[in-house]
Structure formats: C-alpha cells, structure tokens
Design a protein around this motif. Structure first.
Motif, PDB file in Angstrom:
ATOM      1  N   UNK A  14       0.824  -1.203   0.000  1.00 29.31           N
ATOM      2  CA  UNK A  14       0.000   0.000   0.000  1.00 29.31           C
ATOM      3  C   UNK A  14       0.858   1.252   0.000  1.00 29.31           C
ATOM      4  N   UNK A  15       0.578   2.142  -0.961  1.00 34.81           N
ATOM      5  CA  UNK A  15       1.332   3.384  -1.078  1.00 34.81           C
ATOM      6  C   UNK A  15       0.443   4.588  -0.810  1.00 34.81           C
ATOM      7  N   UNK A  16      -0.431   4.445   0.178  1.00 31.80           N
ATOM      8  CA  UNK A  16      -1.164   5.606   0.670  1.00 31.80           C
ATOM      9  C   UNK A  16      -0.230   6.399   1.578  1.00 31.80           C
ATOM     10  N   UNK A  17      -0.743   7.422   2.240  1.00 35.48           N
ATOM     11  CA  UNK A  17       0.121   8.222   3.108  1.00 35.48           C
ATOM     12  C   UNK A  17       0.870   7.403   4.166  1.00 35.48           C
ATOM     13  N   UNK A  45      -5.983   9.419  -0.692  1.00 35.83           N
ATOM     14  CA  UNK A  45      -5.633  10.815  -0.393  1.00 35.83           C
ATOM     15  C   UNK A  45      -5.367  11.616  -1.663  1.00 35.83           C
ATOM     16  N   UNK A  46      -4.987  10.927  -2.732  1.00 41.97           N
ATOM     17  CA  UNK A  46      -4.666  11.623  -3.977  1.00 41.97           C
ATOM     18  C   UNK A  46      -5.872  12.404  -4.513  1.00 41.97           C
ATOM     19  N   UNK A  68       2.309  13.307  -4.103  1.00 40.56           N
ATOM     20  CA  UNK A  68       3.437  13.353  -5.051  1.00 40.56           C
ATOM     21  C   UNK A  68       4.726  13.699  -4.311  1.00 40.56           C
ATOM     22  N   UNK A  69       4.641  14.639  -3.393  1.00 38.95           N
ATOM     23  CA  UNK A  69       5.828  15.003  -2.605  1.00 38.95           C
ATOM     24  C   UNK A  69       6.301  13.822  -1.761  1.00 38.95           C
ATOM     25  N   UNK A  70       5.355  13.092  -1.179  1.00 40.85           N
ATOM     26  CA  UNK A  70       5.708  11.926  -0.364  1.00 40.85           C
ATOM     27  C   UNK A  70       6.344  10.839  -1.236  1.00 40.85           C
ATOM     28  N   UNK A  71       5.794  10.632  -2.425  1.00 42.92           N
ATOM     29  CA  UNK A  71       6.344   9.650  -3.358  1.00 42.92           C
ATOM     30  C   UNK A  71       7.762  10.040  -3.764  1.00 42.92           C
TER      31      UNK A  71
END
Length: 93
Positions: A14-17, A45-46, A68-71
């Motif tokens: 999972x690549x959520x926050x 969240x996107x 995007x910043x977190x990614x």
C-alpha cells in the motif's frame, strides 16, 4: 525467460500516506525498501481537493501534491515503488 530475484529488507503493501511514510523512514535508515500499490501511489488521499490537517502546510495542500511530494521523498531515499501491483497472498511463516 530468465528473471532475476531481488531481496528486500522490507516490503510495504500500500502506497497511501501511511505506506509512503513507512517507506520514507525505512529507506532513510538504509533498508532496501519496496512499496507495492495496486493503483496509483497516494491511495485515496490523492483525490482530496484540499488537505488542511497535515503538519507543515498551514494553508493546506491538495491531496495530489501532498502524495506526489511523499512519493518523491520515498524515491529520493531509495525506496522502490511498483504499481500497479496487487498482492494476492502473503505467507508470513
């Protein structure tokens, strides 16, 4: 066809926050990190028009920009993010 097998210290499903945050912390301390996401990184969240309760953004930030910043930050520290990847089974034995 010959496939090489990679080994990771940690695999995050999972690549959520939460998943992206875990990936940032894991990669920062030097763990070989893989994050798997079935859709796009950012999770639900996107789609948020405005996130106003995230620390460091007193005027708010769109969900798309925040994720995007977190990614980008996770990748900067060396995390590998694969999508679309659906996890069908996990064997923890």
């Amino acid at each position: 066809m010959f496939m090489t097998q990679k080994t990771y210290d940690i695999i995050i499903v999972g690549a959520g926050p939460a998943g992206l945050t875990a990936g940032i912390y894991a990669a920062r301390i030097g763990l070989k990190t893989l994050i798997l996401e079935r859709n796009l990184p950012g999770g639900r969240a996107i789609d948020a028009a405005m996130v106003e309760n995230f620390p460091g953004f007193p005027d708010g930030i769109t969900g798309a920009e925040l994720t995007q910043r977190m990614t980008d930050q996770a990748k900067k520290f060396g995390a590998e993010i694969k999508f679309p990847e659906e996890v069908a089974n996990i064997n923890l034995s």
